[in-house]
Design a protein around this motif. Sequence first.
Motif, PDB file in Angstrom:
ATOM      1  N   PRO A  83      17.088  54.059   6.106  1.00  0.00           N
ATOM      2  CA  PRO A  83      16.705  52.888   6.893  1.00  0.00           C
ATOM      3  C   PRO A  83      17.669  52.569   8.032  1.00  0.00           C
ATOM      4  CG  PRO A  83      17.724  52.190   4.854  1.00  0.00           C
ATOM      5  CD  PRO A  83      17.594  53.689   4.767  1.00  0.00           C
ATOM      6  N   GLY A  84      18.807  53.264   8.092  1.00  0.00           N
ATOM      7  CA  GLY A  84      19.785  52.946   9.109  1.00  0.00           C
ATOM      8  C   GLY A  84      20.178  54.140   9.955  1.00  0.00           C
ATOM      9  N   LEU A  85      20.509  53.877  11.212  1.00  0.00           N
ATOM     10  CA  LEU A  85      21.041  54.892  12.126  1.00  0.00           C
ATOM     11  C   LEU A  85      22.336  54.338  12.699  1.00  0.00           C
ATOM     12  CD1 LEU A  85      20.398  57.653  13.603  1.00  0.00           C
ATOM     13  CD2 LEU A  85      19.635  56.236  15.508  1.00  0.00           C
ATOM     14  N   TYR A  86      23.408  55.121  12.590  1.00  0.00           N
ATOM     15  CA  TYR A  86      24.748  54.650  12.963  1.00  0.00           C
ATOM     16  C   TYR A  86      25.312  55.565  14.031  1.00  0.00           C
ATOM     17  CZ  TYR A  86      29.412  52.674  11.995  1.00  0.00           C
ATOM     18  OH  TYR A  86      30.632  52.030  12.076  1.00  0.00           O
ATOM     19  N   LEU A  87      25.480  55.035  15.248  1.00  0.00           N
ATOM     20  CA  LEU A  87      26.002  55.806  16.374  1.00  0.00           C
ATOM     21  C   LEU A  87      27.514  55.640  16.431  1.00  0.00           C
ATOM     22  CD1 LEU A  87      23.329  54.819  19.035  1.00  0.00           C
ATOM     23  CD2 LEU A  87      23.480  56.987  17.799  1.00  0.00           C
ATOM     24  N   ASP A  88      28.228  56.717  16.147  1.00  0.00           N
ATOM     25  CA  ASP A  88      29.688  56.681  16.102  1.00  0.00           C
ATOM     26  C   ASP A  88      30.261  57.475  17.265  1.00  0.00           C
ATOM     27  OD1 ASP A  88      32.410  56.461  14.846  1.00  0.00           O
ATOM     28  OD2 ASP A  88      32.150  58.640  14.727  1.00  0.00           O
ATOM     29  N   GLY A  89      31.232  56.922  17.960  1.00  0.00           N
ATOM     30  CA  GLY A  89      31.868  57.634  19.060  1.00  0.00           C
ATOM     31  C   GLY A  89      32.799  56.732  19.826  1.00  0.00           C
ATOM     32  N   LEU A 177      33.757  55.241  11.844  1.00  0.00           N
ATOM     33  CA  LEU A 177      32.796  55.675  10.835  1.00  0.00           C
ATOM     34  C   LEU A 177      32.619  54.582   9.785  1.00  0.00           C
ATOM     35  CD1 LEU A 177      33.918  59.374  10.367  1.00  0.00           C
ATOM     36  CD2 LEU A 177      31.761  58.597  11.336  1.00  0.00           C
ATOM     37  N   PRO A 178      31.401  54.433   9.236  1.00  0.00           N
ATOM     38  CA  PRO A 178      31.144  53.307   8.337  1.00  0.00           C
ATOM     39  C   PRO A 178      32.001  53.297   7.076  1.00  0.00           C
ATOM     40  CG  PRO A 178      29.282  54.839   8.387  1.00  0.00           C
ATOM     41  CD  PRO A 178      30.193  55.213   9.507  1.00  0.00           C
ATOM     42  N   ASP A 179      32.448  54.465   6.604  1.00  0.00           N
ATOM     43  CA  ASP A 179      33.290  54.457   5.413  1.00  0.00           C
ATOM     44  C   ASP A 179      34.755  54.210   5.742  1.00  0.00           C
ATOM     45  OD1 ASP A 179      33.823  56.859   6.604  1.00  0.00           O
ATOM     46  OD2 ASP A 179      33.530  58.076   4.802  1.00  0.00           O
ATOM     47  N   ARG A 206      26.973  61.346  15.606  1.00  0.00           N
ATOM     48  CA  ARG A 206      28.177  61.367  16.438  1.00  0.00           C
ATOM     49  C   ARG A 206      27.803  61.495  17.911  1.00  0.00           C
ATOM     50  NH1 ARG A 206      33.465  59.825  16.461  1.00  0.00           N
ATOM     51  NH2 ARG A 206      34.563  60.989  18.081  1.00  0.00           N
ATOM     52  N   VAL A 207      28.483  60.700  18.754  1.00  0.00           N
ATOM     53  CA  VAL A 207      28.296  60.781  20.203  1.00  0.00           C
ATOM     54  C   VAL A 207      29.669  61.046  20.826  1.00  0.00           C
ATOM     55  CG1 VAL A 207      27.296  59.713  22.247  1.00  0.00           C
ATOM     56  CG2 VAL A 207      26.480  59.031  19.979  1.00  0.00           C
ATOM     57  N   ASP A 208      29.924  62.288  21.214  1.00  0.00           N
ATOM     58  CA  ASP A 208      31.223  62.673  21.770  1.00  0.00           C
ATOM     59  C   ASP A 208      31.225  62.535  23.284  1.00  0.00           C
ATOM     60  OD1 ASP A 208      32.482  63.567  19.288  1.00  0.00           O
ATOM     61  OD2 ASP A 208      31.018  65.188  19.340  1.00  0.00           O
ATOM     62  N   GLY A 209      32.410  62.604  23.861  1.00  0.00           N
ATOM     63  CA  GLY A 209      32.520  62.584  25.322  1.00  0.00           C
ATOM     64  C   GLY A 209      33.653  61.712  25.798  1.00  0.00           C
ATOM     65  N   ALA A 210      33.843  61.710  27.114  1.00  0.00           N
ATOM     66  CA  ALA A 210      34.856  60.876  27.748  1.00  0.00           C
ATOM     67  C   ALA A 210      34.201  59.638  28.328  1.00  0.00           C
ATOM     68  CB  ALA A 210      35.555  61.666  28.859  1.00  0.00           C
ATOM     69  N   ASP A 211      34.987  58.608  28.533  1.00  0.00           N
ATOM     70  CA  ASP A 211      34.504  57.355  29.085  1.00  0.00           C
ATOM     71  C   ASP A 211      33.960  57.600  30.488  1.00  0.00           C
ATOM     72  OD1 ASP A 211      34.085  54.821  30.030  1.00  0.00           O
ATOM     73  OD2 ASP A 211      36.060  54.045  29.479  1.00  0.00           O
ATOM     74  N   TYR A 212      32.630  57.479  30.635  1.00  0.00           N
ATOM     75  CA  TYR A 212      31.999  57.782  31.914  1.00  0.00           C
ATOM     76  C   TYR A 212      32.465  56.845  33.026  1.00  0.00           C
ATOM     77  CZ  TYR A 212      29.078  53.650  32.056  1.00  0.00           C
ATOM     78  OH  TYR A 212      28.665  52.358  32.136  1.00  0.00           O
ATOM     79  N   ARG A 213      32.946  55.642  32.645  1.00  0.00           N
ATOM     80  CA  ARG A 213      33.305  54.659  33.666  1.00  0.00           C
ATOM     81  C   ARG A 213      34.485  55.105  34.515  1.00  0.00           C
ATOM     82  NH1 ARG A 213      31.529  51.109  29.396  1.00  0.00           N
ATOM     83  NH2 ARG A 213      33.459  51.484  28.279  1.00  0.00           N
TER      84      ARG A 213
END
Length: 357
Positions: A83-89, A177-179, A206-213
């Motif tokens: 039931p849940g989706l967790y975007l971590d990054g 991460l949630p844990d 997981r959403v990887d990358g550098a700060d686009y700003r």
Amino acid sequence: MPAIHLTDRAPEVGADELVAAMCPPPRFDGVRFDTYLPDPAQPSQSAALASCREFAGRIGTAPARRSWWRSLTGGERKPAGKPGLYLDGVFGVGKTHLLAAIWHAVPAPKAFGTFVELTHLVGALGFAETVRRLSGYRLLAIDEFELDDPGDTMLVTRLIAELTSAGVCVAATSNTLPDRLGEGRFAAGDFLREIHAMAERFEIVRVDGADYRHRGLPDAPDPVSDAELLARASAAPGASYDDFDALCAHLGTLHPSRYGKLVEGVSIVHLRGVRPATGQDVALRLVSFADRLYDRAVPVVVSGTPVSKLFTEEMLRGGYRKKYLRAISRLISLSRVSTDLDAEDVSPAPASPLRPA
């Protein structure tokens, strides 16, 4: 033209207003899955986009739940999968953009709010009434998910358990991460059972990358003089002008859920005598304030210390490091917008040229 003083404002936000306002802030009105631009060098961003589309699609095909009790007794079908989706990054990779895109793609009823706004809603309505009002929703989207103290841990884990059991889907963003929520801030080990039970309800993406700003862009603009700051504030329609220390004290008298309404209608913020935060309580209020400015694309001009030096080195080594770095990133972005406005001599508070994140 006299400038607005934020320290003169004491906005009130009622319970019904809190519920009605649970939608993405103005910066994210127009975001959709198609407007998210994955970095080709970061495959996880394309994968996250696909996961978010699939999650929203599952929710959209399930019937809306007309009652909490009917859902609990199995009277209505729930979406397949967790039931849940967790975007971590890390900050600046577009997690909030994706969260808002999920919200826009899912049919009503639905709600979107920051973690702070959600906890304040429970405080205003009470736990049982919050569950009653939200249990008929298809989706609850929670931005900037974080557990900073034991009370919030018990409150949010119980709330998510109640709502997901009632058939509500939950999407969240966080830098942790949630844990591992709460790690470095309080005795998280004492609450591992509750934290792990909540984590099991989420598919972690997981959403990887550098700060686009700040890709290839300069650091924060130099502060202006006090005289120039006052002149700018006096010349810009809808501008605010405040002493930094006075604003910090004023923020301490307001719940962070009221910060958005505090800057409502403000075109550009001017802060005199900015200096490093004097304590964690002040620093965390400034984080929430910076988030609300960023949500609304309100530019910032300062005198004193650059916004990049708002938090001390000791703070940046502590448990709230990720929050402080996110706030610095956003404030630098807003400061550069104000510099561009001055250079172009255009009306303040335009739509942000930056991709929401």
